[in-house]
Motif scaffolding. Sequence first.
Motif, PDB file in Angstrom:
ATOM      1  N   VAL A   1      50.001  46.133  29.602  1.00  0.00           N
ATOM      2  CA  VAL A   1      49.024  45.404  28.772  1.00  0.00           C
ATOM      3  C   VAL A   1      49.682  45.070  27.438  1.00  0.00           C
ATOM      4  O   VAL A   1      49.826  45.923  26.570  1.00  0.00           O
ATOM      5  N   ASN A   2      50.114  43.820  27.286  1.00  0.00           N
ATOM      6  CA  ASN A   2      50.725  43.389  26.025  1.00  0.00           C
ATOM      7  C   ASN A   2      49.861  42.392  25.258  1.00  0.00           C
ATOM      8  O   ASN A   2      50.106  42.105  24.097  1.00  0.00           O
ATOM      9  N   CYS A   3      48.848  41.841  25.941  1.00  0.00           N
ATOM     10  CA  CYS A   3      48.030  40.815  25.291  1.00  0.00           C
ATOM     11  C   CYS A   3      46.995  41.464  24.375  1.00  0.00           C
ATOM     12  O   CYS A   3      46.878  42.686  24.332  1.00  0.00           O
ATOM     13  N   LYS A   4      46.246  40.632  23.629  1.00  0.00           N
ATOM     14  CA  LYS A   4      45.193  41.176  22.747  1.00  0.00           C
ATOM     15  C   LYS A   4      43.944  41.439  23.566  1.00  0.00           C
ATOM     16  O   LYS A   4      43.590  40.658  24.445  1.00  0.00           O
ATOM     17  N   ILE A   5      43.269  42.547  23.240  1.00  0.00           N
ATOM     18  CA  ILE A   5      42.010  42.878  23.907  1.00  0.00           C
ATOM     19  C   ILE A   5      40.918  42.874  22.848  1.00  0.00           C
ATOM     20  O   ILE A   5      41.006  43.594  21.854  1.00  0.00           O
TER      21      ILE A   5
END
Length: 464
Positions: free
Chosen positions: A390-394
């Motif tokens: 998980v590297n994206c923004k949450i």
Amino acid sequence: MNVRVKFFGGARSVTGSKYLLEIDDFNVLIDCGLFQGLRELRRRNWDPFPIPPEEIDAVILTHAHIDHSGYLPRLVGEGFSGPIYCTYPTFDLVKILLLDSAKLQEEEANFARKKGYSKHENPRPLYGTREAEAVFPLIKTFGYKEKIKINESISIKFQDAGHILGSAIVEMDLRGDTQKKKIVFSGDLGGYNQPVNYDPTPIKDADVLFIESTYGDREEMEDDVAEEIQKVINEAVEAGGHIIIPAFAVGRTQIVIYYVQELMKSGRIPEMPIYIDSPMAISVTDLYRRNPTCHKLRNGRDESIFDFKHIKYRRERKTSKLLNELKKSAIIISASGMATGGRVLHHLFHHLPNEKNTVLFVGFQAVGTRGRRLLEGEKSVKIFGQEVPVNCKIKRIYGLSAHADKSELFEWLSNFEDSPKFTFIVHGEPESAEAFAESIHEKLDWYNVKVPDYLDSETLFWHI
Ligand SMILES: [Zn+2]
């Protein structure tokens, strides 16, 4: 006339809503929901029904959500053959939701059989497509405010509950031998001043009231929803990424469409494609389009917001897969809302590893779901058997719940001129229901406010 109630679900739990009224020898079931969530609750779906289903004379549905309608195929499969009363849009939604539920039950049984993890040699679904289809011919549909005669002494009226499309409060009038009485079921109540649903209809009086208590102990955190969505989308576009919005097919997808198209039309976010990538969400959106009087979205507009030029519906799996190759920024709205299944999984699979992208949650994420783990900041999640980094923004937005919160429940209750003889607090976790009962005592000074338990029963009227 004598009247008793028995609580077959939705008592000290938010799921499985089923309230049986024994009105002399006439048995009417209000809601017929599936138990969901914890295993010990789900196990109740498999217990023999507390009374033989063929002894039930009629069912009344407040709305289509599975925790209110999802046990119907089982009830019919086990011998119920009476009429089922609901609003027009509820019937349309029930068809979509029950067929989907049947498919999930069948898939689960198949999966258990293949993996051999079931205790049973031949795991069976709770019900299948055939049982779901057997429900539909029994359904009778009505508009809000129509007087519906159930029999010589019972009539009901559906009133808009503002929760989802077609959702209803049930007002039931009883004509006893000497007296008239009124029983009110709140069903699930929506909040006030919402962009999609109308406010819940005020009710002035009841001898007996059943009220939901999902948020009976809390105020909802409120964001300025439009502003928050604007911020998240603009940041994602600046980073050159995509925005993935996991959303439930019923209600949530449509409200997200409303906000995004408003922001785009007013130039607060750049124009870009909005993909609706869930066959169920597309079918449900079509119901909103076909029932323009049941929600606010068409008010003062020449065309439906669902026909906005940038919205692209992707029903076929093939076209859904093509979305993995998008180059320019886009918004993808897809089910399921908690990322537990559905097409949103392949979008997450492709988008989570890239730091340019954003995943935006717009609803409650239950413990144990992939959605919850992402929100809690896990560095990788398992999808399709693979660990995905998980590297994206949450991100997450509050304020889009379909349920009235505590102060809104009180706003609705303030319309009652007098204390009902009985008030039953239902459809809430035990803490929430207890706290709500307490507050009703304190704030309204109502007497006889009860939090019933599963399988409790109570005499409501005697010799009326
Ligand atoms: Zn509901």
